[in-house]
Design a protein around this motif. Structure first.
Motif, mmCIF file in Angstrom:
data_model
loop_
_atom_site.group_PDB
_atom_site.id
_atom_site.type_symbol
_atom_site.label_atom_id
_atom_site.label_comp_id
_atom_site.label_asym_id
_atom_site.label_seq_id
_atom_site.Cartn_x
_atom_site.Cartn_y
_atom_site.Cartn_z
ATOM 1 N N THR A 1 0.849 -1.179 0.000
ATOM 2 C CA THR A 1 0.000 0.000 0.000
ATOM 3 C C THR A 1 0.887 1.232 0.000
ATOM 4 O O THR A 1 1.768 1.356 0.832
ATOM 5 C CB THR A 1 -0.896 0.021 1.252
ATOM 6 N N TRP B 1 1.408 -5.488 5.653
ATOM 7 C CA TRP B 1 0.104 -5.594 6.320
ATOM 8 C C TRP B 1 0.066 -6.766 7.279
ATOM 9 O O TRP B 1 0.849 -7.708 7.161
ATOM 10 C CB TRP B 1 -1.000 -5.722 5.284
ATOM 11 N N ARG C 1 -2.598 -14.286 1.113
ATOM 12 C CA ARG C 1 -3.846 -13.978 0.419
ATOM 13 C C ARG C 1 -3.452 -13.505 -0.969
ATOM 14 O O ARG C 1 -2.787 -12.494 -1.127
ATOM 15 C CB ARG C 1 -4.634 -12.889 1.156
ATOM 16 N N ASP D 1 -3.640 -12.034 -4.684
ATOM 17 C CA ASP D 1 -4.311 -10.945 -5.378
ATOM 18 C C ASP D 1 -4.983 -11.529 -6.621
ATOM 19 O O ASP D 1 -4.311 -12.111 -7.459
ATOM 20 C CB ASP D 1 -3.287 -9.894 -5.774
ATOM 21 N N GLU E 1 -7.371 -0.393 0.168
ATOM 22 C CA GLU E 1 -7.339 -0.685 1.595
ATOM 23 C C GLU E 1 -7.306 -2.182 1.878
ATOM 24 O O GLU E 1 -7.107 -2.577 3.011
ATOM 25 C CB GLU E 1 -8.545 -0.053 2.295
ATOM 26 N N ILE E 2 -7.520 -3.009 0.874
ATOM 27 C CA ILE E 2 -7.483 -4.461 1.045
ATOM 28 C C ILE E 2 -6.080 -4.927 0.682
ATOM 29 O O ILE E 2 -5.591 -4.680 -0.405
ATOM 30 C CB ILE E 2 -8.540 -5.156 0.161
ATOM 31 N N HIS E 3 -5.451 -5.608 1.629
ATOM 32 C CA HIS E 3 -4.068 -6.020 1.445
ATOM 33 C C HIS E 3 -3.990 -7.474 0.991
ATOM 34 O O HIS E 3 -4.822 -8.294 1.350
ATOM 35 C CB HIS E 3 -3.295 -5.859 2.752
ATOM 36 N N TYR E 4 -2.935 -7.755 0.210
ATOM 37 C CA TYR E 4 -2.694 -9.088 -0.302
ATOM 38 C C TYR E 4 -1.250 -9.459 -0.016
ATOM 39 O O TYR E 4 -0.421 -8.614 0.238
ATOM 40 C CB TYR E 4 -2.961 -9.150 -1.811
#
Length: 141
Positions: free
Chosen positions: A19, A39, A81, A83, A94-97
């Motif tokens: 991010t 993250w 996680r 992407d 705002e969503i982290h991978y």
């Protein structure tokens, strides 16, 4: 009281989406960039009756995406996680991978054979039952 120590670690990998935050500083009249950050999923650690519960909020994964290891008094939760799409023009992110690693060291004894983990509705729950003292009888030869 039982002391629970936590340590959170995370390092970027090729699959980690970093991010980058930008903001406008009116005093300087220019755009500035914050340093990239890694993250860590949000985690609750709580105690009920005879066990500790670790609850990690981490949607968008499958059971096989996690590695959970309990060795001595250290619980290690690793995962990735993925992407779903790599090429996008973000307006906000705002969503982290990517990879994460979360460790919890317990000062209390855990009943290792009874530890369970479930992943449902975006929450990973790990139940760690407290070890109960047991009496050891002296045996005669």
């Amino acid at each position: 009281m039982i002391l629970i120590k936590t340590r959170i670690t995370s390092k970027p990998s090729p699959e980690t989406t970093i991010t980058e935050s930008f903001y406008f500083s009116s005093s300087a009249n220019r755009w500035e960039q914050n340093l990239p950050t890694t993250w860590t999923p949000p985690v609750d650690i709580f105690e009920i009756d005879d066990k500790y519960i670790i609850r990690m909020e981490i949607a968008g994964m499958n059971e096989e995406d996690f590695t959970i290891i309990l060795e001595k008094n250290l619980l290690s939760i690793r995962g990735i996680r993925k992407d779903p799409e790599l090429k996008r023009a973000f307006h906000q992110m705002e969503i982290h991978y990517g990879e994460f690693h979360f460790e919890i060291a317990f000062s209390a004894l855990i009943a290792y054979e009874e530890v369970t983990a479930t992943y449902e509705n975006g929450f990973l729950d790990i139940a760690l039952p407290k070890a109960q003292p047991r009496q050891i009888n002296i045996q005669n030869d």
